[in-house]
Motif scaffolding. Structure first.
Motif, PDB file in Angstrom:
ATOM      1  N   CYS B 227       0.828  -1.202   0.000  1.00  0.00           N
ATOM      2  CA  CYS B 227       0.000   0.000   0.000  1.00  0.00           C
ATOM      3  C   CYS B 227       0.863   1.252   0.000  1.00  0.00           C
ATOM      4  O   CYS B 227       0.614   2.203  -0.730  1.00  0.00           O
ATOM      5  CB  CYS B 227      -0.922   0.004   1.211  1.00  0.00           C
ATOM      6  N   ARG B 228       1.904   1.244   0.824  1.00  0.00           N
ATOM      7  CA  ARG B 228       2.801   2.390   0.884  1.00  0.00           C
ATOM      8  C   ARG B 228       3.445   2.619  -0.476  1.00  0.00           C
ATOM      9  O   ARG B 228       3.526   3.743  -0.973  1.00  0.00           O
ATOM     10  CB  ARG B 228       3.878   2.125   1.948  1.00  0.00           C
ATOM     11  N   ALA B 229       3.879   1.532  -1.093  1.00  0.00           N
ATOM     12  CA  ALA B 229       4.538   1.653  -2.394  1.00  0.00           C
ATOM     13  C   ALA B 229       3.589   2.171  -3.463  1.00  0.00           C
ATOM     14  O   ALA B 229       4.011   2.746  -4.449  1.00  0.00           O
ATOM     15  CB  ALA B 229       5.109   0.297  -2.811  1.00  0.00           C
ATOM     16  N   ALA B 230       2.282   1.942  -3.272  1.00  0.00           N
ATOM     17  CA  ALA B 230       1.307   2.391  -4.261  1.00  0.00           C
ATOM     18  C   ALA B 230       0.765   3.778  -3.913  1.00  0.00           C
ATOM     19  O   ALA B 230      -0.124   4.273  -4.589  1.00  0.00           O
ATOM     20  CB  ALA B 230       0.165   1.384  -4.369  1.00  0.00           C
ATOM     21  N   GLY B 231       1.288   4.392  -2.854  1.00  0.00           N
ATOM     22  CA  GLY B 231       0.876   5.750  -2.535  1.00  0.00           C
ATOM     23  C   GLY B 231      -0.340   5.855  -1.635  1.00  0.00           C
ATOM     24  O   GLY B 231      -0.892   6.941  -1.470  1.00  0.00           O
TER      25      GLY B 231
END
Lengths: 483, 337
Positions: B227-231
């Motif tokens: 989720c973090r990597a996808a913003g």
């Protein structure tokens, strides 16, 4: 022992992973199971290894049909799956890992490793496996860990070994050594089965081949019954053509610039990528590639320096803001940074961009990804690793990007899918995106890049033309030109 | 194997519960049959008993929903207990000072006080988690202890009547009892707060399915890194989930303070938060699941009270634990990979 699959079918919900497949695995032979991602290779292995029950069909041992075929039954019969991801405890020694779960104890419950060690050493001599049993797993190379994993099943009485993509992360030399070891096992009477999507390995090392295509058996027989081209067509359809990068405009504006970018493990003084340019980043895994991608994407904070997109600094912007500014990122570790297990394909396609006209956008992405089946409501686990990768890429490549940073885009996916991914990258460059391509597949780097840079211990140690000879590239990757 | 079939597992689970019940009651020197019929009669056999079960289930369903929303985001809120008791104190303190206000102002104010305090107490743990990575299980347990210490202090110094309780809540700020609607429930503690118990899990479920923030909670839970990597704003989502969990714990307090007792006194909500965790886990975060689990646990608690004279409370606690384990076994979903 002879082990046959008779009309095995496996359904996951509405998805048919394996459809009425029969195969015969003979002792003394190496049988390769060939097919593209999602063809049912891993499923077949799981059913034969007793890891999952078949929806219908049966497993036949030496001509006797087995009604029940659980993991315990398979182990009793000496049938073991050797997984691609090893299940070893890193802080334990080789011997401790061999004992784990099957501890040999003497009277009073004291551990008695001696007989096991003797047996393991005998097995190693017979099979030609070299493992230092006293060393900790964390200090072992990948190849040594794999040999330990194999040793473990042999010590437990494996006579049928089912290898799940054992060479997926290996170099050619390591793979050859592994196959030589398999040959010794087969010559000793073992039944050896290897799942792979490397056609050249099959031709070079296997005796028999089973080709799966979309869950069905496309061919089964001797390796030499078919030509290489015929096998490729059976497994993959028509041969994929090589992809070339679009012509480079040397006056195009700089789209992505790294200016003295510094993290804990990387330090890149200056790197400029023009619109439409593909810069390949070569390097042995673990030389700062992962952190470089994290720094550019905004996932971790730089210790110093800047990332500029179209000349504007991305300083202080988080992942979402950088994405909105036109930066696309695909991380190497798909399981950690790519997909959300337990969620649907739809949610994975739209991760970070929920809301708005979702259904239509998700459908468009799924179609463009080429992942099948095109059913967004399915859980992502129903898809093979290659199809999951296609979904992750579709999420990043959905729109016109200023710059794209993509790591290991084709790792673990089959040739046809990989060619498709490379075509999409080339098209993105044609459309004007600057692309930073990090890959451990040197052929891919040389094929797709306009120029190559080499990372060694977090530093750029060389800049090379893509047609550089492989030996020079290899030397640079090992840091030879750093001195 | 027969044990892998769902209904077979349910039968085995029920048998385990009955057997445990028999043994416990025997050990207490009672006849299981008589105890069972008295327990059933006292909880579900009379209008009063049903009212009591409804009263307990009201708190349990809302507390279960409170637990679920954090759990969905991968957070385990052990602090319901402290959030609940502080919120109960707040509704009592504010409610007692609303003699001047009409009901349409007094009731919302008292409820808002509880929700705000419950949420604020959980927000401390949420902030520690997001800013410093401090694990919420540890911090909420500590905050529970802190609440235990703060409440008597506050009651003794200005917020209470000098003893162990607050003043009486103004009539305008109370939630009407169900007994005002039907005479059959006379004397029972159930109030119109039961409406909240039905609405809260349903609205929460709708929010979790329909809204962007709610849906992202369900994605942040299993895979925060992706989720973090996808913003996805992971920190904000985690903070919101735990704070909302505390706010709902605050809402739970209203049924007790404003719907039943009409004041707050020390230890009044003890155990409700922990029982809410069990309800949340049993109900798997689904609205009907939460209601069913709340009714089951509520009926068990009420039956335990009825039997208290002949069967010790500890025995019913043991039975309660066994029931939870049994339901967990019976309800385990088939592993689908």
């Amino acid at each position: 022992m002879r082990i046959d699959a008779r009309r095995l079918t496996k359904r996951y919900g509405g998805l048919v992973a394996l459809d009425d497949v029969s195969v015969e695995l003979a002792p003394g032979k190496i049988t390769a199971v060939l097919g593209e991602n999602g063809a049912g290779k891993s499923t077949l292995l799981k059913l034969l290894g007793g890891l999952e029950p078949a929806t219908s069909g049966e497993v036949v041992l030496d001509g006797r049909a087995r009604e029940r075929w659980t993991l315990a039954d398979a182990r009793d019969a000496g049938v073991f799956v050797v997984h691609q991801h090893f299940s070893l405890v890193p802080s334990f020694t080789g011997l401790q890992n061999l004992m784990l779960g099957d501890e040999p104890v003497g009277p009073l419950g004291a551990l008695r490793p001696r007989p096991l060690r003797d047996r393991a050493e005998r097995t190693m001599r017979e099979a030609g496996l070299g493992v230092d049993l006293g060393a900790r797993v964390s200090a072992m190379s990948l190849g040594e860990r794999q040999r330990l994993e194999i040793l473990r099943v042999l010590v437990r009485g494996a006579t049928t070994l089912l290898f799940d993509e054992p060479t997926a992360t290996q170099t050619r030399g390591e793979a050859s050594r592994l196959y030589a070891m398999m040959r010794r096992l087969a010559d000793g009477g073992a039944t050896v089965t290897v799942v792979t999507h490397h056609l050249d390995e099959v031709v070079a090392h296997a005796d028999a081949v089973v080709v799966l295509r979309r869950g069905r058996r496309a061919f089964a027989g001797g390796v030499r019954d078919k030509t290489i081209d015929e096998l490729a067509r059976l497994a993959l359809g028509d041969a994929p053509s090589a992809v070339t990068p679009p012509p480079l405009d040397h006056d195009a504006p700089i789209a992505l610039e790294l200016d003295a970018l510094r993290g804990r493990r990387v330090d890149v003084p200056s790197l400029r990528v023009r619109r439409g340019e593909i810069v390949g980043v070569a390097g042995v895994d673990g030389n700062g590639q992962d952190e470089l991608v994290e720094l550019i994407s905004g996932l971790s904070t730089a210790l110093g320096g800047r990332v500029l997109l179209d000349g504007a600094s991305l300083d202080g912007l988080d992942v979402a803001a950088r994405r909105a500014a036109g930066l696309g990122t695909v991380f190497a570790d798909r399981h950690r940074f790519g997909v959300v297990m337990g969620a649907t394909v739809h949610d994975n396609l739209m991760l970070g961009e929920l809301g708005g006209d979702e259904a239509a956008r998700a459908r468009a992405r799924l179609l463009a990804s080429g992942a099948s089946p095109a059913r967004p409501e399915l859980p992502i686990e129903a898809f093979s690793g290659g199809n999951q990768q296609k979904i992750v890429l579709a999420r990043a490549l959905d729109r016109r990007l200023v710059a794209l940073v993509v790591a290991q885009p084709t790792r673990g996916i089959d040739a046809a899918a990989a060619a498709d991914v490379r075509r999409r990258l080339a098209r993105a460059a044609t459309d004007g995106s600057a692309i930073l391509l990090l890959s451990s597949d040197l052929d891919e780097l040389r094929q797709l890049s306009h120029r190559l840079i080499v990372l060694h211990r977090g530093r750029v140690v060389a800049e090379l033309a893509p047609d550089v000879d492989e030996a020079a590239l290899g030397r640079a990757m090992l840091g030879a030109s750093a001195a | 194997m027969t044990l892998t079939r769902p209904h077979a597992r349910a039968i085995v689970a029920a048998a385990i519960v009955l057997l445990t019940f028999d043994l416990l009651v025997f050990a207490a020197g009672e006849s299981p049959w008589i105890a069972l019929s008295r327990g059933l009669a006292g909880s579900l056999g009379t209008a009063y008993g049903v009212g009591q079960v409804l009263y307990k289930a009201t708190s349990l369903a809302i507390a279960g929903a409170a637990f679920s929303v954090a759990y969905r985001a991968g957070l385990f809120n052990v602090g319901l207990e402290g959030q609940l008791s502080l919120a109960a104190l707040a509704s009592g303190v504010v409610g007692a000072r609303l003699g001047w206000a009409p009901w349409w102002l007094a009731l919302p104010l008292a409820v808002a006080a509880a929700v705000a305090v419950g949420g604020a107490w959980a927000a401390i743990a949420a902030w520690l988690r997001v800013a410093f990575g401090a694990h919420e299980v540890i911090t909420t347990i500590l905050l529970n202890r802190l609440a235990d210490a703060l409440i008597p202090l506050a009651l003794a110094h200005g917020l209470g009547d000098g003893g162990v309780r607050t003043g009486d809540v103004a009539h305008a700020a109370t939630i009407p009892r169900l007994s005002t609607l039907t005479h059959a429930l006379a004397g029972s503690a159930a109030s119109l707060a039961v409406v909240l118990a039905v609405l809260t899990p349903a609205l929460l479920d709708r929010w979790e399915r329909r809204s962007i923030a709610g849906r992202e909670l369900g994605l942040v839970g299993p895979s925060p890194d992706a989720c973090r990597a996808a913003g996805v704003p992971v920190a904000r989502r985690l903070f919101a989930a735990l704070t909302l969990s505390g706010a709902l714990a605050g809402l739970t307090a209203c049924g007790v303070v404003l719907g039943y007792k009409g004041h707050y006194e020390l230890g009044m909500t003890a155990g409700t938060g922990f029982a809410g965790i069990a309800v949340g886990l049993l109900g798997r975060g689904r609205p009907l699941g939460l209601l069913a689990a709340a009714l089951l646990v509520g009926a068990l608690q009420q039956a335990g009270l009825v039997l208290n004279a002949s069967v010790p409370k500890e025995a019913t606690d043991v039975l309660f634990g066994v029931v939870i384990l049994a339901v967990a076994i019976a309800g385990r979903r088939e592993e689908a990979r």
